[in-house]
Design a protein around this motif. Sequence first.
Motif, PDB file in Angstrom:
ATOM      1  N   ILE A  84      10.881  20.106   5.470  1.00 22.83           N
ATOM      2  CA  ILE A  84       9.952  19.311   5.328  1.00 22.83           C
ATOM      3  C   ILE A  84       9.639  19.242   3.739  1.00 22.83           C
ATOM      4  N   GLU A  85       9.687  20.312   2.980  1.00 24.56           N
ATOM      5  CA  GLU A  85       9.315  20.292   1.635  1.00 24.56           C
ATOM      6  C   GLU A  85      10.368  19.300   0.605  1.00 24.56           C
ATOM      7  N   LEU A  86      11.570  19.521   1.101  1.00 23.46           N
ATOM      8  CA  LEU A  86      12.691  18.659   0.675  1.00 23.46           C
ATOM      9  C   LEU A  86      12.391  17.141   1.025  1.00 23.46           C
ATOM     10  N   ALA A  87      12.236  17.097   2.127  1.00 23.87           N
ATOM     11  CA  ALA A  87      11.938  15.382   2.783  1.00 23.87           C
ATOM     12  C   ALA A  87      10.688  14.989   1.742  1.00 23.87           C
ATOM     13  N   LEU A  88       9.534  15.797   1.722  1.00 26.32           N
ATOM     14  CA  LEU A  88       8.443  14.976   0.923  1.00 26.32           C
ATOM     15  C   LEU A  88       8.637  15.009  -0.522  1.00 26.32           C
ATOM     16  N   ARG A  89       9.378  15.775  -1.184  1.00 23.37           N
ATOM     17  CA  ARG A  89      10.034  15.743  -2.632  1.00 23.37           C
ATOM     18  C   ARG A  89      10.785  14.263  -2.717  1.00 23.37           C
ATOM     19  N   LEU A  90      11.845  14.163  -1.847  1.00 29.31           N
ATOM     20  CA  LEU A  90      12.507  12.930  -1.876  1.00 29.31           C
ATOM     21  C   LEU A  90      11.926  11.736  -1.500  1.00 29.31           C
ATOM     22  N   LEU A  91      11.013  11.665  -0.594  1.00 30.50           N
ATOM     23  CA  LEU A  91      10.056  10.596  -0.072  1.00 30.50           C
ATOM     24  C   LEU A  91       9.180  10.082  -1.545  1.00 30.50           C
ATOM     25  N   GLY A  92       8.949  11.085  -2.471  1.00 31.74           N
ATOM     26  CA  GLY A  92       8.325  10.703  -3.614  1.00 31.74           C
ATOM     27  C   GLY A  92       6.746  10.497  -3.149  1.00 31.74           C
ATOM     28  N   THR A  93       6.104  11.274  -2.289  1.00 24.63           N
ATOM     29  CA  THR A  93       4.971  10.898  -1.689  1.00 24.63           C
ATOM     30  C   THR A  93       3.853  10.875  -2.743  1.00 24.63           C
ATOM     31  N   ASN A  94       3.942  11.714  -3.965  1.00 21.35           N
ATOM     32  CA  ASN A  94       2.814  11.515  -4.904  1.00 21.35           C
ATOM     33  C   ASN A  94       3.189  10.796  -5.910  1.00 21.35           C
ATOM     34  N   THR A  95       4.457  10.210  -5.909  1.00 15.46           N
ATOM     35  CA  THR A  95       4.758   9.456  -6.943  1.00 15.46           C
ATOM     36  C   THR A  95       5.242   7.986  -6.681  1.00 15.46           C
ATOM     37  N   ALA A  96       5.580   7.573  -5.503  1.00 14.64           N
ATOM     38  CA  ALA A  96       5.594   6.398  -4.961  1.00 14.64           C
ATOM     39  C   ALA A  96       4.652   5.278  -5.238  1.00 14.64           C
ATOM     40  N   PRO A  97       4.785   4.286  -5.983  1.00  9.73           N
ATOM     41  CA  PRO A  97       3.616   3.205  -6.338  1.00  9.73           C
ATOM     42  C   PRO A  97       2.652   2.852  -5.237  1.00  9.73           C
ATOM     43  N   ASP A  98       1.444   3.026  -5.500  1.00 13.70           N
ATOM     44  CA  ASP A  98       0.479   2.646  -4.608  1.00 13.70           C
ATOM     45  C   ASP A  98       0.285   1.267  -4.887  1.00 13.70           C
ATOM     46  N   ALA A  99      -0.553   0.605  -4.058  1.00 14.85           N
ATOM     47  CA  ALA A  99      -0.849  -0.888  -4.002  1.00 14.85           C
ATOM     48  C   ALA A  99      -1.455  -1.434  -5.256  1.00 14.85           C
ATOM     49  N   ASP A 100      -2.286  -0.934  -5.823  1.00 10.53           N
ATOM     50  CA  ASP A 100      -2.888  -1.116  -7.233  1.00 10.53           C
ATOM     51  C   ASP A 100      -1.874  -1.374  -8.385  1.00 10.53           C
ATOM     52  N   GLN A 101      -0.820  -0.073  -8.309  1.00 12.10           N
ATOM     53  CA  GLN A 101       0.070  -0.341  -9.355  1.00 12.10           C
ATOM     54  C   GLN A 101       1.105  -1.222  -9.092  1.00 12.10           C
ATOM     55  N   GLU A 102       1.477  -1.491  -7.914  1.00 13.26           N
ATOM     56  CA  GLU A 102       2.330  -2.753  -7.495  1.00 13.26           C
ATOM     57  C   GLU A 102       1.983  -4.258  -7.841  1.00 13.26           C
ATOM     58  N   ILE A 103       0.516  -4.201  -7.618  1.00 16.83           N
ATOM     59  CA  ILE A 103      -0.050  -5.472  -7.854  1.00 16.83           C
ATOM     60  C   ILE A 103      -0.135  -5.719  -9.259  1.00 16.83           C
ATOM     61  N   ARG A 104      -0.539  -4.800 -10.308  1.00 12.80           N
ATOM     62  CA  ARG A 104      -0.573  -5.047 -11.740  1.00 12.80           C
ATOM     63  C   ARG A 104       0.987  -5.538 -12.186  1.00 12.80           C
ATOM     64  N   VAL A 105       2.109  -4.948 -11.530  1.00 13.58           N
ATOM     65  CA  VAL A 105       3.475  -5.458 -11.790  1.00 13.58           C
ATOM     66  C   VAL A 105       3.578  -6.804 -11.180  1.00 13.58           C
ATOM     67  N   LEU A 106       3.203  -7.203  -9.910  1.00 16.00           N
ATOM     68  CA  LEU A 106       3.392  -8.526  -9.427  1.00 16.00           C
ATOM     69  C   LEU A 106       2.622  -9.415 -10.106  1.00 16.00           C
ATOM     70  N   THR A 107       1.494  -9.121 -11.019  1.00 13.07           N
ATOM     71  CA  THR A 107       0.647 -10.043 -11.768  1.00 13.07           C
ATOM     72  C   THR A 107       0.981 -10.016 -13.188  1.00 13.07           C
ATOM     73  N   ASN A 108       2.063  -9.254 -13.570  1.00  8.82           N
ATOM     74  CA  ASN A 108       2.554  -9.262 -14.942  1.00  8.82           C
ATOM     75  C   ASN A 108       1.569  -8.622 -15.794  1.00  8.82           C
ATOM     76  N   LYS A 109       0.898  -7.758 -15.359  1.00 11.94           N
ATOM     77  CA  LYS A 109      -0.287  -6.876 -16.158  1.00 11.94           C
ATOM     78  C   LYS A 109       0.412  -5.454 -16.615  1.00 11.94           C
ATOM     79  N   ALA A 110       1.658  -5.244 -15.919  1.00 11.15           N
ATOM     80  CA  ALA A 110       2.421  -4.112 -16.080  1.00 11.15           C
ATOM     81  C   ALA A 110       3.763  -4.083 -16.048  1.00 11.15           C
ATOM     82  N   HIS A 111       4.541  -3.383 -16.891  1.00  9.25           N
ATOM     83  CA  HIS A 111       5.756  -3.189 -16.618  1.00  9.25           C
ATOM     84  C   HIS A 111       6.253  -2.479 -15.542  1.00  9.25           C
ATOM     85  N   PRO A 112       7.331  -2.743 -14.720  1.00  7.21           N
ATOM     86  CA  PRO A 112       7.751  -2.142 -13.474  1.00  7.21           C
ATOM     87  C   PRO A 112       8.478  -0.758 -14.013  1.00  7.21           C
TER      88      PRO A 112
END
Length: 339
Positions: A84-112
């Motif tokens: 389980i520890e390994l799976a959670l590390r690889l899934l990037g649970t705490n680092t995967a981009p959340d919705a707000d981060q992705e919206i900023r990329v999609l609206t050209n307000k942040a670099h991906p």
Amino acid sequence: MLRRAFLRQSALFGAALSTGCTSDDATPTAPGKGQPLIDAHCHLFNASDLPTTRFLRQVVFENYPEQSFHVMGVWDPDAIDVAIELALRLLGTNTAPDADQEIRVLTNKAHPERTAANREQARQAAIEEMAGFLLEIDRRSRNQGPATMGTAGEHDAAPPESGETKFLDFVIGGKPGTARASAVAPLTMIEARAASARAFVDLGMFSRYLEWFSLFRLYRHVLVDQLVADARRQGFEPVMLTPLLVDYDEWLFEDVRTPLAKQMEVMDYIFRRSGDRPAVHGYIGFDPLREVAFRANIKGTVSSLVTSRRALTEQGFVGVKLYPPMGFRPSGNHKPYPK
């Protein structure tokens, strides 16, 4: 709009998407020959959208232990926490981009972020993450030492191996139950990186799951493009994708980093993208338990039914996802209800 009226309206949307384009020779090994494709059941969420810890522990490892250990290659419950520890590390649970981060990329307000925008970069980041994890559990296994009670005698049984040791033996030795040749010496970073890179390509189903886990680090719109590219590589021409959002967290007692309303918002931006892409219109997830908690003033400030209606009328969604294991029973639900 109560449940039965809600189902009647949802069924109208579901009927429109209940069929897809298929042919007799459209097998995984046969080219699509340019035929159009509607993917009426795909998922484009990343790890920030899911209650990954409880889902892996309660749904996968506890409900399906035999299948889980078979996939992980370690037939021993002692290794479950390590897996389980390994799976959670690889899934990037705490680092995967959340919705707000992705919206900023999609609206050209942040670099991906490179590791969220490119599949190979995500894969390399996961390999490096796994290498660090192998070093960590190697140190842990050595710090634990052998489990001994009293003075060891000639006929004493060997101390049991820890879950960390069993997992390392499999990943580095390549076979469950076989000790690695260099187990006496501490693991080095060079060895850990080599073992991690090999695990992604040379350990059968285990390798396939490692690759899959790394995809959960990506932006959702990148997953759309990846799915389209994969379909075209097989000779199909995607004309429509209908990704399904899920709502697990109330039943698994784990809040997600990107709540469903935010997932709905970022998907709306994805639906509106232009370019050489198929139409993308999803199904919003609906959890009856969340609606019950809202009506009883236990949790939540917005009705799930209101969210679903908004998704259908304002956000470009074309249907509703009702998932039976998460509190929806499509039949046999008349009174008296179970207590």
